[in-house]
Design a protein around this motif. Structure first.
Motif, PDB file in Angstrom:
ATOM      1  N   ILE A 155     -46.639 -50.424  -3.138  1.00 28.39           N
ATOM      2  CA  ILE A 155     -46.510 -51.363  -4.260  1.00 28.39           C
ATOM      3  C   ILE A 155     -47.072 -52.704  -3.799  1.00 28.39           C
ATOM      4  O   ILE A 155     -46.601 -53.274  -2.808  1.00 28.39           O
ATOM      5  CB  ILE A 155     -45.049 -51.531  -4.697  1.00 28.39           C
ATOM      6  N   ILE A 156     -48.078 -53.178  -4.499  1.00 32.76           N
ATOM      7  CA  ILE A 156     -48.756 -54.419  -4.109  1.00 32.76           C
ATOM      8  C   ILE A 156     -48.273 -55.555  -5.003  1.00 32.76           C
ATOM      9  O   ILE A 156     -48.204 -55.416  -6.229  1.00 32.76           O
ATOM     10  CB  ILE A 156     -50.279 -54.256  -4.208  1.00 32.76           C
ATOM     11  N   PHE A 157     -47.938 -56.686  -4.361  1.00 33.75           N
ATOM     12  CA  PHE A 157     -47.395 -57.853  -5.056  1.00 33.75           C
ATOM     13  C   PHE A 157     -48.271 -59.071  -4.811  1.00 33.75           C
ATOM     14  O   PHE A 157     -48.973 -59.170  -3.800  1.00 33.75           O
ATOM     15  CB  PHE A 157     -45.981 -58.176  -4.540  1.00 33.75           C
ATOM     16  N   ASP A 158     -48.188 -60.014  -5.734  1.00 33.49           N
ATOM     17  CA  ASP A 158     -48.718 -61.356  -5.509  1.00 33.49           C
ATOM     18  C   ASP A 158     -47.664 -62.104  -4.709  1.00 33.49           C
ATOM     19  O   ASP A 158     -46.608 -62.458  -5.225  1.00 33.49           O
ATOM     20  CB  ASP A 158     -48.985 -62.050  -6.847  1.00 33.49           C
ATOM     21  N   ARG A 159     -47.962 -62.351  -3.420  1.00 32.21           N
ATOM     22  CA  ARG A 159     -46.949 -62.942  -2.530  1.00 32.21           C
ATOM     23  C   ARG A 159     -46.551 -64.346  -2.964  1.00 32.21           C
ATOM     24  O   ARG A 159     -45.406 -64.783  -2.725  1.00 32.21           O
ATOM     25  CB  ARG A 159     -47.478 -62.986  -1.087  1.00 32.21           C
ATOM     26  N   ASP A 160     -47.468 -65.052  -3.626  1.00 30.70           N
ATOM     27  CA  ASP A 160     -47.174 -66.409  -4.070  1.00 30.70           C
ATOM     28  C   ASP A 160     -46.069 -66.442  -5.127  1.00 30.70           C
ATOM     29  O   ASP A 160     -45.459 -67.495  -5.359  1.00 30.70           O
ATOM     30  CB  ASP A 160     -48.433 -67.081  -4.630  1.00 30.70           C
ATOM     31  N   LYS A 161     -45.827 -65.317  -5.779  1.00 26.65           N
ATOM     32  CA  LYS A 161     -44.822 -65.268  -6.839  1.00 26.65           C
ATOM     33  C   LYS A 161     -43.480 -64.736  -6.356  1.00 26.65           C
ATOM     34  O   LYS A 161     -42.551 -64.577  -7.149  1.00 26.65           O
ATOM     35  CB  LYS A 161     -45.332 -64.391  -7.993  1.00 26.65           C
ATOM     36  N   LEU A 162     -43.364 -64.465  -5.068  1.00 19.84           N
ATOM     37  CA  LEU A 162     -42.139 -63.901  -4.511  1.00 19.84           C
ATOM     38  C   LEU A 162     -41.477 -64.869  -3.541  1.00 19.84           C
ATOM     39  O   LEU A 162     -42.151 -65.471  -2.704  1.00 19.84           O
ATOM     40  CB  LEU A 162     -42.443 -62.602  -3.756  1.00 19.84           C
ATOM     41  N   THR A 163     -40.168 -64.987  -3.635  1.00 13.72           N
ATOM     42  CA  THR A 163     -39.414 -65.719  -2.620  1.00 13.72           C
ATOM     43  C   THR A 163     -38.997 -64.739  -1.522  1.00 13.72           C
ATOM     44  O   THR A 163     -38.972 -63.516  -1.725  1.00 13.72           O
ATOM     45  CB  THR A 163     -38.165 -66.365  -3.218  1.00 13.72           C
TER      46      THR A 163
END
Length: 455
Positions: free
Chosen positions: A352-360
């Motif tokens: 599962i790939i995420f936008d790291r900038d949108k995750l705390t």
């Protein structure tokens, strides 16, 4: 009729304003003008939007902001003086700034949005003042009065369908320019909310769709959109014409010249977009057009990379046999208010790939804990060292061997791929790499596909 939008660098000072006004005057069809806030005048300068953010923070913390109000107003004052506009004509601009801390806001997010939006609001008012001062009939249009309604969150707004109905009632008089501030609208309860940063592009596209414009001209500080980042590839090929979906794919992965969300209203209205340089308006720039009847000149139109991603990898035997497995993961993400970017999978593996900038960090821990408890995988790994390289081109759809030619130079240079995703879109290939390899991957792929096509 044309809608024309100027970016922050195109309205940063008096000289830039003068160039923008010359462009407006050069074409009577340029009836609707969208303004950004003044950008940087030189490398170490501060954008007006950033000054307003500092102003908001001082207000939130209960501090006076006399000096920063003076600094912000001074930017507009200097532009006005460049055209011989006197201070008494700027009194409204100063009053609006001073009044910001005294207004009532539902919370600090709305306060921040209102403060940020005033960079565009004051610049639109100033543009109308200067144009009229030069004998060019111009009318400032207030987004609230025009019914420019938005939904969503205070600093990430989405246009409301009723806005198009309201905006269509605007009267475009012959020989008159209307000046519209970009970047923000008003919620249904009457509070300012902004689009994501760079959202003046979105405002321009919304107005272009509203008025069924013949063309949406987006003026910025580059001659064209380039096939690769000029900071990575020296003198990359300019893109003469590209499709909406090519621009969407490239914007997602890192192209920042044009706000990717601004394409949606243009697509809905089938409005062609011309990205041009304010300082070289005679150059053709880049046209962004619908897909129908488009004939690609090359296999690849562009290559982009984004280094702001992360991934959650899990391995579990017989994963493909479990009913509702993906649904359970999606519920975990929903419970933690997290969206994902991609989810490539195999018979026993899923990433599962995420936008790291949108995750705390707290959300990362919560997701991993919940997946471990709910799914009980044989292996669970959080990968922070993740980048995506995107190859995009309408010419890829019916060209064999693109994947082989793209990955061969990477393998020859010791770059391993963590993910390959092709098939969801016929015009793109997504490669997952380590962050430190992303820039070199772009350079190698550019050399493989595009260097032999340079003049």
């Amino acid at each position: 009729m044309k809608v024309i939008k100027f970016g922050g660098s195109s309205l940063a000072n008096g000289d830039a304003f003068a160039q923008a006004i010359a462009i407006i005057k050069a074409d009577a069809d340029r009836q609707v003008v969208v303004t950004s806030a003044p950008g940087k005048r030189f490398a170490d300068d501060i954008k007006v939007t950033d000054l307003l953010i500092n102003f908001a923070k001082l207000t939130i913390n209960g501090h006076t902001a006399t000096d920063i109000i003076a600094a912000i107003f001074g930017r507009y004052q200097a532009i006005a003086h460049h055209f011989g506009v006197q201070d008494d004509e700027l009194s409204e601009l100063h009053e609006l700034l001073v009044a910001l801390p005294q207004a009532t806001y539902p919370n600090n997010d709305y306060l921040m949005a209102a403060f940020k939006a005033h960079g565009e609001r004051l610049n639109a008012k100033l543009m109308a003042i200067i144009l009229n001062h030069q004998g060019v009939p111009a009318r400032y249009v207030d987004p609230l009065a025009a019914g420019f309604r938005v939904t969503g969150t205070p600093n990430n707004a989405v246009i409301s369908p009723e806005a198009y109905v309201n905006l269509a009632k605007l009267d475009l008089k012959p020989n008159e320019r209307i000046i519209f501030p970009g970047f923000y609208g008003y919620t249904l309860s009457g509070y300012i909310a902004t689009f994501s940063r760079g959202g003046s592009d979105v405002t321009g596209a919304i107005l272009a769709r509203t008025f069924n414009a013949d063309l949406y001209e987006n003026f910025t500080d580059v001659d064209a959109i380039y096939s690769a980042n000029p900071n990575l590839v020296p003198d990359p090929l300019p893109i003469a014409t590209m499709t909406y979906r090519e621009m969407r794919e490239l914007s997602y992965a890192g192209f920042s010249v044009f706000h990717d969300e601004a394409l949606i209203p243009a697509i809905q209205g089938q409005i062609p977009i011309n990205v041009k340089n304010t300082w070289h308006p005679e150059k053709p720039g880049t046209m962004i057009v619908p897909e129908h009847d488009f004939q690609p000149e090359r296999i690849l139109t562009g290559i982009a990379s984004g280094r702001h991603f992360a991934a959650l990898y899990l391995h579990k035997y017989l994963l493909n046999k479990e009913n509702g497995f993906t649904l359970r993961i999606l519920r975990i993400l929903n419970d933690n208010n997290v969206s994902y970017e991609h989810m490539p999978s195999g018979i026993d593996d899923l990433t599962i790939i995420f936008d790291r900038d949108k995750l705390t960090d707290e959300q990362v821990d919560a997701i991993c804990t919940a997946v471990q408890q709910e799914i009980n995988p044989d292996r669970l790994e959080w990968i922070d060292d993740y980048a995506i390289v995107m190859l995009v081109g309408e010419g890829m759809a019916h060209t064999p061997g693109v994947m082989m030619n793209a990955t061969a130079p990477l393998a020859a240079n010791g770059i391993s791929l963590q993910m390959i995703n092709q098939g969801a879109s016929q015009i793109s290939i997504m490669l997952g790499t380590r962050r430190e390899d992303a820039n070199q991957a772009v350079q190698l792929i550019y050399q493989q596909f595009l260097t032999d096509q340079e003049d």
